[in-house]
Design a protein around this motif. Structure first.
Motif, short mmCIF file in Angstrom:
data_model
loop_
_atom_site.label_atom_id
_atom_site.label_comp_id
_atom_site.label_asym_id
_atom_site.label_seq_id
_atom_site.Cartn_x
_atom_site.Cartn_y
_atom_site.Cartn_z
N ILE A 246 0.78 -1.18 0.12
CA ILE A 246 -0.05 -0.05 -0.03
C ILE A 246 0.79 1.35 0.02
CG2 ILE A 246 -1.85 1.21 1.38
CD1 ILE A 246 -2.39 -1.89 2.35
N ASP A 247 0.63 2.11 -1.00
CA ASP A 247 1.45 3.32 -1.31
C ASP A 247 1.08 4.65 -0.83
OD1 ASP A 247 -0.39 3.07 -3.12
OD2 ASP A 247 0.86 3.18 -5.03
N ILE A 248 0.40 4.50 0.29
CA ILE A 248 -0.12 5.97 0.79
C ILE A 248 1.04 6.74 1.33
CG2 ILE A 248 -2.69 5.25 1.33
CD1 ILE A 248 -2.09 4.97 4.11
N GLY A 249 2.02 6.22 1.64
CA GLY A 249 3.45 7.00 2.06
C GLY A 249 3.54 7.86 0.85
N ASP A 250 3.52 7.44 -0.27
CA ASP A 250 3.75 8.23 -1.43
C ASP A 250 2.98 9.65 -1.80
OD1 ASP A 250 5.92 6.31 -1.67
OD2 ASP A 250 5.05 5.47 -3.58
N ILE A 251 1.88 9.52 -1.14
CA ILE A 251 0.94 10.68 -1.35
C ILE A 251 1.53 11.97 -1.29
CG2 ILE A 251 -1.14 11.74 -0.51
CD1 ILE A 251 -2.22 8.71 -0.29
N PRO A 252 2.09 12.30 0.02
CA PRO A 252 2.81 13.62 0.22
C PRO A 252 4.18 13.86 -0.63
CG PRO A 252 3.15 12.25 2.21
CD PRO A 252 2.26 11.48 1.23
N LEU A 253 4.44 12.71 -1.24
CA LEU A 253 5.78 12.95 -1.98
C LEU A 253 5.40 13.53 -3.30
CD1 LEU A 253 8.06 9.69 -1.09
CD2 LEU A 253 8.14 11.90 -0.26
N ILE A 254 4.29 12.82 -3.90
CA ILE A 254 3.74 12.94 -5.28
C ILE A 254 3.08 14.59 -5.17
CG2 ILE A 254 1.96 12.52 -6.70
CD1 ILE A 254 2.56 9.35 -6.00
N LYS A 255 2.48 14.72 -4.03
CA LYS A 255 1.69 15.98 -3.94
C LYS A 255 2.88 17.17 -3.90
CE LYS A 255 -2.73 15.89 -3.92
NZ LYS A 255 -3.19 17.10 -4.76
N ASN A 256 3.94 16.84 -3.21
CA ASN A 256 5.01 18.04 -3.38
C ASN A 256 5.58 18.24 -4.72
OD1 ASN A 256 4.97 18.61 -0.70
ND2 ASN A 256 6.36 17.22 0.00
N ARG A 257 5.63 17.13 -5.48
CA ARG A 257 6.51 17.13 -6.87
C ARG A 257 5.45 17.63 -7.88
NH1 ARG A 257 10.46 12.90 -8.54
NH2 ARG A 257 11.71 12.75 -6.63
N SER A 258 4.13 17.19 -7.69
CA SER A 258 3.21 17.53 -8.82
C SER A 258 1.94 18.45 -8.40
CB SER A 258 2.76 16.09 -9.59
OG SER A 258 1.87 16.59 -10.66
N HIS A 259 1.37 19.02 -9.19
CA HIS A 259 0.11 19.85 -8.90
C HIS A 259 -0.98 19.19 -9.29
CE1 HIS A 259 1.16 20.44 -12.96
NE2 HIS A 259 -0.21 21.19 -13.25
N LEU A 260 -0.92 18.07 -9.69
CA LEU A 260 -2.12 17.34 -10.58
C LEU A 260 -2.79 16.74 -9.50
CD1 LEU A 260 -0.47 15.30 -13.27
CD2 LEU A 260 -1.75 17.38 -13.42
N PRO A 261 -4.12 16.29 -9.15
CA PRO A 261 -5.07 15.97 -8.51
C PRO A 261 -4.53 14.20 -8.41
CG PRO A 261 -6.39 16.88 -10.14
CD PRO A 261 -4.82 16.91 -10.55
N LEU A 262 -4.67 13.83 -7.02
CA LEU A 262 -4.23 12.62 -6.78
C LEU A 262 -5.24 11.77 -5.91
CD1 LEU A 262 -1.88 10.67 -6.69
CD2 LEU A 262 -1.25 11.82 -4.50
N LEU A 263 -5.80 10.59 -6.38
CA LEU A 263 -6.76 9.80 -5.58
C LEU A 263 -6.05 8.63 -5.21
CD1 LEU A 263 -9.44 9.84 -8.61
CD2 LEU A 263 -9.35 11.33 -6.53
N PHE A 264 -6.72 7.88 -4.25
CA PHE A 264 -6.34 6.50 -3.97
C PHE A 264 -7.38 5.52 -3.96
CE2 PHE A 264 -5.85 3.78 -0.15
CZ PHE A 264 -4.90 3.09 -0.40
N ASP A 265 -6.96 4.30 -4.41
CA ASP A 265 -7.95 3.45 -4.70
C ASP A 265 -7.46 2.23 -3.66
OD1 ASP A 265 -9.11 0.89 -5.68
OD2 ASP A 265 -8.57 1.23 -7.55
N PRO A 266 -8.33 2.33 -2.78
CA PRO A 266 -8.13 1.27 -1.62
C PRO A 266 -8.32 -0.09 -2.01
CG PRO A 266 -10.01 2.44 -0.92
CD PRO A 266 -9.63 2.84 -2.47
#
Ligand code: PEP
Ligand code: MN
Length: 332
Positions: A246-266
């Motif tokens: 489960i890659d939710i730890g990558d959410i802040p990393l991606i949010k910092n690098r990109s302005h694109l919206p980000l969803l999570f599919d549990p």
């Protein structure tokens, strides 16, 4: 010719020397392609008076927050935005199985507050003997569900040849994890005027994920929504009990690098319903803009992914928790 002249001749607009006691740093600024910058780097590095050359560039200009500091909110027909203040929830079955099935779940998730319906018509299945989806018939049923409920829908497109067909019906086209680096598909999606959900590949790094988004953006389609869905490595994840790492730890990393919206599919990340609620809430706390979750009226008898599909009651409970958490994470 001096280095300053070489740099100016190569196309840099400004070359500013910063002189130290021993060395001088030349700061070169200009709109050169990365290829040209790298060629110049090789040339300068061979000069005896040059100690080193550093290319400062982001090849991911369109997906990078460096060039787009503000969050991107992607407009979706009939549903407002993904990536705005409101948490967006996309819900529905893994696959469209029948008219009764998709209409029943569409009405149920609509009543519980989902913003967008999901459902696969073209299914990327691990085994060729498994249910492959209803194809265009499935798209027609999704369109019928939209007409009745008012919910726009997202559905997967697997090949470049099918992009026009799927775009005729769908409000959002989805690129599945297995196709994240299908570059012909990404290029075709760059040409359409509909939002695209790009799911992270099963073994994709963050750079590869953003590189895939860049393909769609570079084609001229600026409505790209990213979606995490877990990555391979299940042996490390719950001792093999969860479907993916489960890659939710990558959410802040991606949010910092990109302005694109980000969803999570549990659903695809976890593969089991007992993890869906906690991981969904964790993803929202980590900064996800919304969720894409599988919901089925009768998960035990689903043709696809029943083990990771919430039933209608479980989805209603999840939505209550999402609503409760929204103000805590500064969202609606
Ligand atoms: C899906 O969302 O239906 C799906 C197949 O997901 P993924 O591509 O993430 O496996
Ligand atoms: Mn599925």
């Amino acid at each position: 010719m001096g280095i300053t002249q070489i740099a100016l001749k190569a196309g840099f607009e400004r070359v500013t020397p910063v002189r130290g006691d021993i060395n001088t740093v030349l700061n070169c600024i200009g709109k050169l392609s990365l290829y040209k910058k790298n060629s110049l780097k090789s040339r300068l590095e061979n000069l005896p008076e040059v100690e080193g050359v550093m290319v400062v560039d982001s090849p991911m200009r369109l997906s990078s927050r460096k060039y787009h500091p503000d969050n991107l909110a992607v407009r979706v027909n009939g549903s407002g935005e993904v990536g705005g203040k409101k948490i967006v929830v996309i819900a529905g079955p893994c696959s469209v199985e029948s008219e009764a099935q998709i209409l029943c779940t569409a009405e149920s998730v609509k009543n519980d507050g989902a913003d967008i319906l999901r459902g696969g018509a073209f299914k990327p299945r691990t085994s060729p003997y498994d249910f492959q989806g209803l194809g265009e018939e499935g798209l027609k049923l999704l369109a019928k569900a939209r007409k009745i409920t008012g919910l726009p829908f997202a559905t997967e497109v697997m090949s470049p040849e099918k992009v026009d067909l799927v775009a005729e019906y769908a409000d959002i086209l989805q690129v599945g994890a297995r196709n994240m680096q299908n570059f012909d598909l990404l290029k075709e999606l760059g040409k359409i005027n509909k939002p695209v959900i790009l799911k992270r590949g099963l073994a994709a790094t963050i750079d590869e994920f953003l590189g895939a988004a860049e393909y769609i953006l570079a084609g001229g389609n600026n409505r790209v929504i990213l979606c995490l869905r877990g990555v391979g490595g299940k042996l490390f994840a719950g001792g093999g009990l969860s479907r993916n790492l489960i890659d939710i730890g990558d959410i802040p990393l991606i949010k910092n690098r990109s302005h694109l919206p980000l969803l999570f599919d549990p659903s695809h990340a976890c593969g089991r319903i007992d993890m869906i609620e906690p991981m969904s809430l964790a993803a929202l706390c980590a900064g996800a803009d919304g969720l894409m979750v599988e919901v089925h009226r009768d998960p035990d008898n689903a043709l696809c992914d029943g083990l990771q599909s919430l039933n209608h009651g479980q989805f209603a409970t999840l939505m209550n928790k999402v609503r409760a958490i929204a103000p805590i994470v500064g969202r609606e």
